[in-house]
Scaffold this motif. Structure first.
Motif, PDB file in Angstrom:
ATOM      1  N   GLU A  23     -46.068  50.695  -0.128  1.00  0.00           N
ATOM      2  CA  GLU A  23     -45.848  49.773  -1.232  1.00  0.00           C
ATOM      3  C   GLU A  23     -45.404  48.432  -0.679  1.00  0.00           C
ATOM      4  O   GLU A  23     -44.739  48.370   0.358  1.00  0.00           O
ATOM      5  CB  GLU A  23     -44.778  50.305  -2.184  1.00  0.00           C
ATOM      6  CG  GLU A  23     -45.274  51.381  -3.101  1.00  0.00           C
ATOM      7  CD  GLU A  23     -44.287  51.685  -4.207  1.00  0.00           C
ATOM      8  OE1 GLU A  23     -43.100  51.305  -4.112  1.00  0.00           O
ATOM      9  OE2 GLU A  23     -44.706  52.307  -5.184  1.00  0.00           O
ATOM     10  N   MET A  44     -38.720  38.254  -9.821  1.00  0.00           N
ATOM     11  CA  MET A  44     -39.798  39.210 -10.020  1.00  0.00           C
ATOM     12  C   MET A  44     -39.878  40.132  -8.798  1.00  0.00           C
ATOM     13  O   MET A  44     -39.939  39.680  -7.674  1.00  0.00           O
ATOM     14  CB  MET A  44     -41.109  38.439 -10.207  1.00  0.00           C
ATOM     15  CG  MET A  44     -42.300  39.305 -10.396  1.00  0.00           C
ATOM     16  SD  MET A  44     -43.785  38.265 -10.547  1.00  0.00           S
ATOM     17  CE  MET A  44     -44.544  39.064 -11.893  1.00  0.00           C
ATOM     18  N   ASN A  45     -39.853  41.431  -9.022  1.00  0.00           N
ATOM     19  CA  ASN A  45     -39.929  42.404  -7.937  1.00  0.00           C
ATOM     20  C   ASN A  45     -41.038  43.416  -8.187  1.00  0.00           C
ATOM     21  O   ASN A  45     -40.863  44.606  -7.964  1.00  0.00           O
ATOM     22  CB  ASN A  45     -38.590  43.133  -7.764  1.00  0.00           C
ATOM     23  CG  ASN A  45     -37.573  42.269  -7.065  1.00  0.00           C
ATOM     24  OD1 ASN A  45     -37.924  41.476  -6.208  1.00  0.00           O
ATOM     25  ND2 ASN A  45     -36.321  42.410  -7.424  1.00  0.00           N
ATOM     26  N   ASP A  46     -42.192  42.943  -8.657  1.00  0.00           N
ATOM     27  CA  ASP A  46     -43.316  43.839  -8.879  1.00  0.00           C
ATOM     28  C   ASP A  46     -43.821  44.360  -7.542  1.00  0.00           C
ATOM     29  O   ASP A  46     -43.998  43.602  -6.584  1.00  0.00           O
ATOM     30  CB  ASP A  46     -44.456  43.120  -9.606  1.00  0.00           C
ATOM     31  CG  ASP A  46     -44.141  42.868 -11.068  1.00  0.00           C
ATOM     32  OD1 ASP A  46     -43.237  43.536 -11.606  1.00  0.00           O
ATOM     33  OD2 ASP A  46     -44.799  42.008 -11.662  1.00  0.00           O
ATOM     34  N   ARG A  47     -44.048  45.654  -7.503  1.00  0.00           N
ATOM     35  CA  ARG A  47     -44.553  46.291  -6.296  1.00  0.00           C
ATOM     36  C   ARG A  47     -45.984  46.745  -6.537  1.00  0.00           C
ATOM     37  O   ARG A  47     -46.377  47.023  -7.652  1.00  0.00           O
ATOM     38  CB  ARG A  47     -43.671  47.469  -5.906  1.00  0.00           C
ATOM     39  CG  ARG A  47     -42.226  47.060  -5.646  1.00  0.00           C
ATOM     40  CD  ARG A  47     -41.350  48.234  -5.310  1.00  0.00           C
ATOM     41  NE  ARG A  47     -41.537  48.713  -3.957  1.00  0.00           N
ATOM     42  CZ  ARG A  47     -41.045  48.130  -2.861  1.00  0.00           C
ATOM     43  NH1 ARG A  47     -40.337  47.034  -2.969  1.00  0.00           N
ATOM     44  NH2 ARG A  47     -41.259  48.630  -1.680  1.00  0.00           N
ATOM     45  N   THR A  48     -46.746  46.834  -5.464  1.00  0.00           N
ATOM     46  CA  THR A  48     -48.106  47.337  -5.545  1.00  0.00           C
ATOM     47  C   THR A  48     -48.333  48.308  -4.393  1.00  0.00           C
ATOM     48  O   THR A  48     -47.748  48.159  -3.317  1.00  0.00           O
ATOM     49  CB  THR A  48     -49.141  46.194  -5.506  1.00  0.00           C
ATOM     50  OG1 THR A  48     -50.445  46.739  -5.769  1.00  0.00           O
ATOM     51  CG2 THR A  48     -49.154  45.474  -4.179  1.00  0.00           C
ATOM     52  N   ASP A  76     -44.819  39.457  -5.032  1.00  0.00           N
ATOM     53  CA  ASP A  76     -44.401  38.060  -4.984  1.00  0.00           C
ATOM     54  C   ASP A  76     -44.130  37.532  -3.575  1.00  0.00           C
ATOM     55  O   ASP A  76     -43.982  36.334  -3.382  1.00  0.00           O
ATOM     56  CB  ASP A  76     -43.206  37.804  -5.900  1.00  0.00           C
ATOM     57  CG  ASP A  76     -41.967  38.599  -5.537  1.00  0.00           C
ATOM     58  OD1 ASP A  76     -42.070  39.551  -4.748  1.00  0.00           O
ATOM     59  OD2 ASP A  76     -40.889  38.269  -6.076  1.00  0.00           O
ATOM     60  N   GLN A  77     -44.103  38.403  -2.566  1.00  0.00           N
ATOM     61  CA  GLN A  77     -43.918  37.915  -1.195  1.00  0.00           C
ATOM     62  C   GLN A  77     -45.213  37.347  -0.625  1.00  0.00           C
ATOM     63  O   GLN A  77     -45.195  36.602   0.325  1.00  0.00           O
ATOM     64  CB  GLN A  77     -43.377  39.014  -0.289  1.00  0.00           C
ATOM     65  CG  GLN A  77     -41.921  39.299  -0.552  1.00  0.00           C
ATOM     66  CD  GLN A  77     -41.329  40.252   0.450  1.00  0.00           C
ATOM     67  OE1 GLN A  77     -42.037  40.964   1.166  1.00  0.00           O
ATOM     68  NE2 GLN A  77     -40.023  40.286   0.502  1.00  0.00           N
ATOM     69  N   LEU A 107     -44.133  44.216  -1.998  1.00  0.00           N
ATOM     70  CA  LEU A 107     -43.746  43.309  -3.079  1.00  0.00           C
ATOM     71  C   LEU A 107     -44.848  42.285  -3.287  1.00  0.00           C
ATOM     72  O   LEU A 107     -45.239  41.587  -2.345  1.00  0.00           O
ATOM     73  CB  LEU A 107     -42.433  42.606  -2.750  1.00  0.00           C
ATOM     74  CG  LEU A 107     -41.202  43.494  -2.700  1.00  0.00           C
ATOM     75  CD1 LEU A 107     -40.003  42.713  -2.174  1.00  0.00           C
ATOM     76  CD2 LEU A 107     -40.903  44.069  -4.074  1.00  0.00           C
TER      77      LEU A 107
END
Length: 83
Positions: free
Chosen positions: A37, A1-5, A41-42, A39
């Motif tokens: 931005e 998963m590499n969702d960014r915010t 999941d980190q 990640l």
């Protein structure tokens, strides 16, 4: 998963209140010191370490990290103060 915010970092004022808030509120000033931005999941720990390495970081100040993803919205407390 590499969702960014997208997130913003604000230095909070020493005093978060300025008189009573009757009748619609009293403004206080947050200092916008950064935005970028990250990640999702980190998690918070690497993000906190990254922010603490920035030139603007002051270990005696409080910082609000405000992300589009609520999982990465938190406060970095001053050194020696419980989180």
């Amino acid at each position: 998963m590499n969702d960014r915010t997208f997130l913003r970092v604000y230095r909070l004022p020493e005093k978060l209140t300025n008189g009573y808030c009757f009748g619609g509120g009293v403004p206080i000033t947050f200092l916008n010191v950064d935005w970028f931005e990250a990640l999702v999941d980190q998690g918070r720990e690497p993000l906190t370490a990254f922010i603490k390495g920035k030139r603007y970081f002051d270990p005696t100040a409080r910082f609000l990290v405000l992300a589009d993803d609520p999982a990465l919205t938190f406060v970095i407390e001053p050194a020696g103060k419980p989180a």
